[in-house]
Write a protein that holds these residues in place. Structure first.
Motif, mmCIF file in Angstrom:
data_model
loop_
_atom_site.group_PDB
_atom_site.id
_atom_site.type_symbol
_atom_site.label_atom_id
_atom_site.label_comp_id
_atom_site.label_asym_id
_atom_site.label_seq_id
_atom_site.Cartn_x
_atom_site.Cartn_y
_atom_site.Cartn_z
ATOM 1 N N PHE A 225 0.859 -1.177 0.000
ATOM 2 C CA PHE A 225 0.000 0.000 0.000
ATOM 3 C C PHE A 225 0.897 1.229 0.000
ATOM 4 O O PHE A 225 1.780 1.367 0.841
ATOM 5 C CB PHE A 225 -0.900 0.007 1.230
ATOM 6 N N ALA B 139 1.433 5.485 -0.100
ATOM 7 C CA ALA B 139 0.830 6.788 0.201
ATOM 8 C C ALA B 139 1.855 7.878 -0.094
ATOM 9 O O ALA B 139 3.034 7.747 0.247
ATOM 10 C CB ALA B 139 0.402 6.843 1.668
ATOM 11 N N GLU B 140 1.404 8.932 -0.759
ATOM 12 C CA GLU B 140 2.290 10.047 -1.085
ATOM 13 C C GLU B 140 2.786 10.715 0.187
ATOM 14 O O GLU B 140 2.012 10.926 1.123
ATOM 15 C CB GLU B 140 1.548 11.071 -1.951
ATOM 16 N N LEU B 141 4.067 11.032 0.198
ATOM 17 C CA LEU B 141 4.658 11.722 1.352
ATOM 18 C C LEU B 141 5.468 12.887 0.788
ATOM 19 O O LEU B 141 6.693 12.856 0.760
ATOM 20 C CB LEU B 141 5.540 10.748 2.135
ATOM 21 N N GLY B 142 4.728 13.893 0.305
ATOM 22 C CA GLY B 142 5.395 14.972 -0.407
ATOM 23 C C GLY B 142 6.010 14.419 -1.674
ATOM 24 O O GLY B 142 5.339 13.760 -2.466
ATOM 25 N N GLU C 111 8.379 12.235 -1.613
ATOM 26 C CA GLU C 111 8.758 10.853 -1.310
ATOM 27 C C GLU C 111 7.478 9.997 -1.312
ATOM 28 O O GLU C 111 6.399 10.480 -1.599
ATOM 29 C CB GLU C 111 9.439 10.791 0.056
ATOM 30 N N LEU D 110 3.458 0.663 2.794
ATOM 31 C CA LEU D 110 3.037 -0.147 3.937
ATOM 32 C C LEU D 110 2.901 -1.598 3.500
ATOM 33 O O LEU D 110 2.211 -1.897 2.524
ATOM 34 C CB LEU D 110 1.694 0.367 4.486
ATOM 35 N N VAL E 37 9.928 4.278 3.744
ATOM 36 C CA VAL E 37 9.838 5.582 3.067
ATOM 37 C C VAL E 37 10.864 5.584 1.949
ATOM 38 O O VAL E 37 12.062 5.388 2.190
ATOM 39 C CB VAL E 37 10.103 6.739 4.047
ATOM 40 N N SER F 274 9.991 14.716 6.477
ATOM 41 C CA SER F 274 8.678 14.071 6.312
ATOM 42 C C SER F 274 8.721 12.624 6.773
ATOM 43 O O SER F 274 7.763 12.121 7.365
ATOM 44 C CB SER F 274 8.233 14.136 4.849
ATOM 45 N N ALA F 275 9.835 11.944 6.498
ATOM 46 C CA ALA F 275 9.952 10.539 6.903
ATOM 47 C C ALA F 275 9.933 10.418 8.430
ATOM 48 O O ALA F 275 9.246 9.551 8.987
ATOM 49 C CB ALA F 275 11.239 9.940 6.344
ATOM 50 N N LEU G 290 6.461 11.151 9.710
ATOM 51 C CA LEU G 290 5.555 10.002 9.582
ATOM 52 C C LEU G 290 5.765 9.030 10.738
ATOM 53 O O LEU G 290 4.802 8.518 11.317
ATOM 54 C CB LEU G 290 5.792 9.289 8.246
ATOM 55 N N LEU H 53 2.915 7.947 13.328
ATOM 56 C CA LEU H 53 2.530 6.537 13.471
ATOM 57 C C LEU H 53 2.742 6.049 14.907
ATOM 58 O O LEU H 53 1.960 5.252 15.426
ATOM 59 C CB LEU H 53 3.314 5.661 12.492
ATOM 60 N N PHE I 162 -2.975 4.897 7.722
ATOM 61 C CA PHE I 162 -1.599 5.106 7.243
ATOM 62 C C PHE I 162 -1.565 6.214 6.188
ATOM 63 O O PHE I 162 -0.689 7.092 6.214
ATOM 64 C CB PHE I 162 -1.063 3.793 6.677
ATOM 65 N N ALA I 163 -2.536 6.181 5.275
ATOM 66 C CA ALA I 163 -2.574 7.194 4.210
ATOM 67 C C ALA I 163 -2.782 8.586 4.800
ATOM 68 O O ALA I 163 -2.139 9.558 4.369
ATOM 69 C CB ALA I 163 -3.686 6.862 3.221
ATOM 70 N N ALA J 138 0.354 9.807 6.414
ATOM 71 C CA ALA J 138 1.309 10.293 5.410
ATOM 72 C C ALA J 138 0.929 11.691 4.929
ATOM 73 O O ALA J 138 1.795 12.548 4.711
ATOM 74 C CB ALA J 138 1.373 9.319 4.235
ATOM 75 N N SER K 60 3.257 15.065 5.398
ATOM 76 C CA SER K 60 3.752 15.865 4.278
ATOM 77 C C SER K 60 3.175 17.279 4.263
ATOM 78 O O SER K 60 3.759 18.171 3.650
ATOM 79 C CB SER K 60 3.442 15.157 2.951
#
Lengths: 100, 290
Positions: A20, A22-25, A27, A31, A40, B213-214, B217, B221, B240-241, B244, B248
């Motif tokens: 799964f 998910a966008e992180l900016g 990056e 999951l 990440v 950002s990492a 997260l 979490l 989770f989404a 994230a 961000s």
């Protein structure tokens, strides 16, 4: 777990199913519920990962990356193989063997 | 069972309380036969949470109201938010310039204490324990105001000069007392920033460090309220989404500070200064795009 595959320009890989994302900016966060882990991917790894939605050869991935990023051929190949080896080690992508 | 008419229209969530003869004999959580999610607390009561809209509490007459409220506004509310696809963050929060600023950290880290001290400086308490985070119409994270009662240890109450905190708790409340603060605005607010509290003895009076950002997260979490319930409900991917998205879109900091109540004024000065100086930084890039 380290990948046992030795990658070259002709190796073909694809994203592992069941992840799964998910966008992180710029990056991306991945999951893996089955493993109970998340990852990440930085900008470079994300760029490689996006190109593996369908099976792709390492040479095609490098060619695609060089269209979008200012990077010389040797560096691109070296970085791409390094990223793919890490993704393989974590089970995020898999190698498609010839004939499969 | 008593139904009260909401002063602001049809209620968003129904909380139905029924009195019974006995309390559950053991702790249990998970799906119930009725399809609701069940949280049973030995010696206290049983919560059935359904479809993100209803919490049905069955309790004996003599069960502790404060303890029941703590479970209602903690694990039961977290479950309801998971059912809605929202993110229940284990956090205490205040309102700063009409936006929400949250503090996270393990139990006993000082989240509630900082918020109570900020309340003394005039900031409204947005929430204690569980902060409801969802996506706003534009996709940006927003926070919903929750309980304005904060739970504090006796030393924090003494430092605040508020020795009148109500209830000497046990169970979920532990040794904490409940201090009822002036309620904040009942509305959704933009989530401005999150501070992760960390003890440090070599950071002077305190230090604020922006995280990637990492790392953001990971902090989010690590501070989800009852993530195991999200797993039971099969909605952890959704959680989770959203985590994230928050990581961000919202600036997350580490707040390093010495673990002492005696220098709280200096720490609050640092925070207030930071709120008016924080600037976004440009992301680093691995390759340069054409």
């Amino acid at each position: 777990m380290l990948a046992s595959h030795s990658l070259d320009l002709t190796s073909t890989l694809v994203q592992t199913e069941g992840m799964f994302a998910a966008e992180l900016g710029r990056e991306i966060a991945m999951l893996n519920i089955a493993r109970g882990r998340y990852y990440v991917l930085n900008v470079t790894a994300h760029a490689v990962w996006r190109r593996l939605e369908k099976p792709a050869r390492v040479s095609d991935i490098c060619e695609s990356l060089r269209r979008d990023f200012e990077v010389d051929c040797a560096t691109c190949y070296k970085e791409t193989v390094a990223v793919l080896s890490e993704l393989l080690g974590e089970g995020l992508v898999r190698v498609i063997e010839c004939g499969s | 069972m008593r139904k009260c008419r909401s002063p602001v229209g049809e209620p968003d969530v129904w909380i139905i309380v029924e009195v019974c003869e006995t309390s559950p004999s053991e702790n249990r959580y998970g799906p119930s036969e009725s399809g609701a999610f069940e949280i049973s607390v030995a010696g206290l009561g049983r919560y059935l949470i359904r479809a993100g809209r209803e919490i049905r509490l069955t309790r004996p007459e003599d069960a502790s109201d404060d303890e029941l409220r703590a479970w209602l506004l903690g694990p039961a509310l977290a479950t309801l938010l998971h059912q809605r696809g929202a993110l229940p963050l284990h956090a205490s929060a205040v309102v700063v310039d009409r936006k929400c600023v949250a503090f996270v950290g393990p139990c006993g880290a000082g989240k509630s204490t900082i918020c109570a001290f900020l309340a003394q400086r005039g900031y409204a308490v947005a929430s204690d324990d569980v902060l409801a985070i969802s996506r706003g119409p534009s996709g940006m994270p927003q926070a919903g105001a929750g309980s304005s009662s904060v739970r504090l240890m006796a030393d924090s109450l003494a430092a605040l000069g508020a020795n009148h905190g109500e209830h000497y708790g046990r169970g979920l409340l532990g040794e904490k007392r409940v201090l009822h603060m002036q309620p904040g605005p009942v509305r959704l607010m933009a989530l401005q920033s999150i501070y992760a509290l960390e003890d440090s003895s070599d950071c002077g009076h305190g230090e604020v460090v922006k995280v990637s950002s990492a790392d953001a997260l990971k902090i989010i979490l690590d501070n989800i309220s009852r993530p195991e319930f999200a797993n039971e409900l099969g909605c952890f991917e959704c959680t989770f989404a959203l985590a994230a998205t928050v990581a961000s879109q919202v600036t997350v900091y580490r707040l390093l500070r010495p673990r002492t109540l005696s220098d709280m004024a200096t720490l609050l000065d640092l925070l207030e200064t930071h709120w008016f100086r924080a600037k976004a930084r440009r992301p680093r890039r691995a390759f340069r795009e054409r």
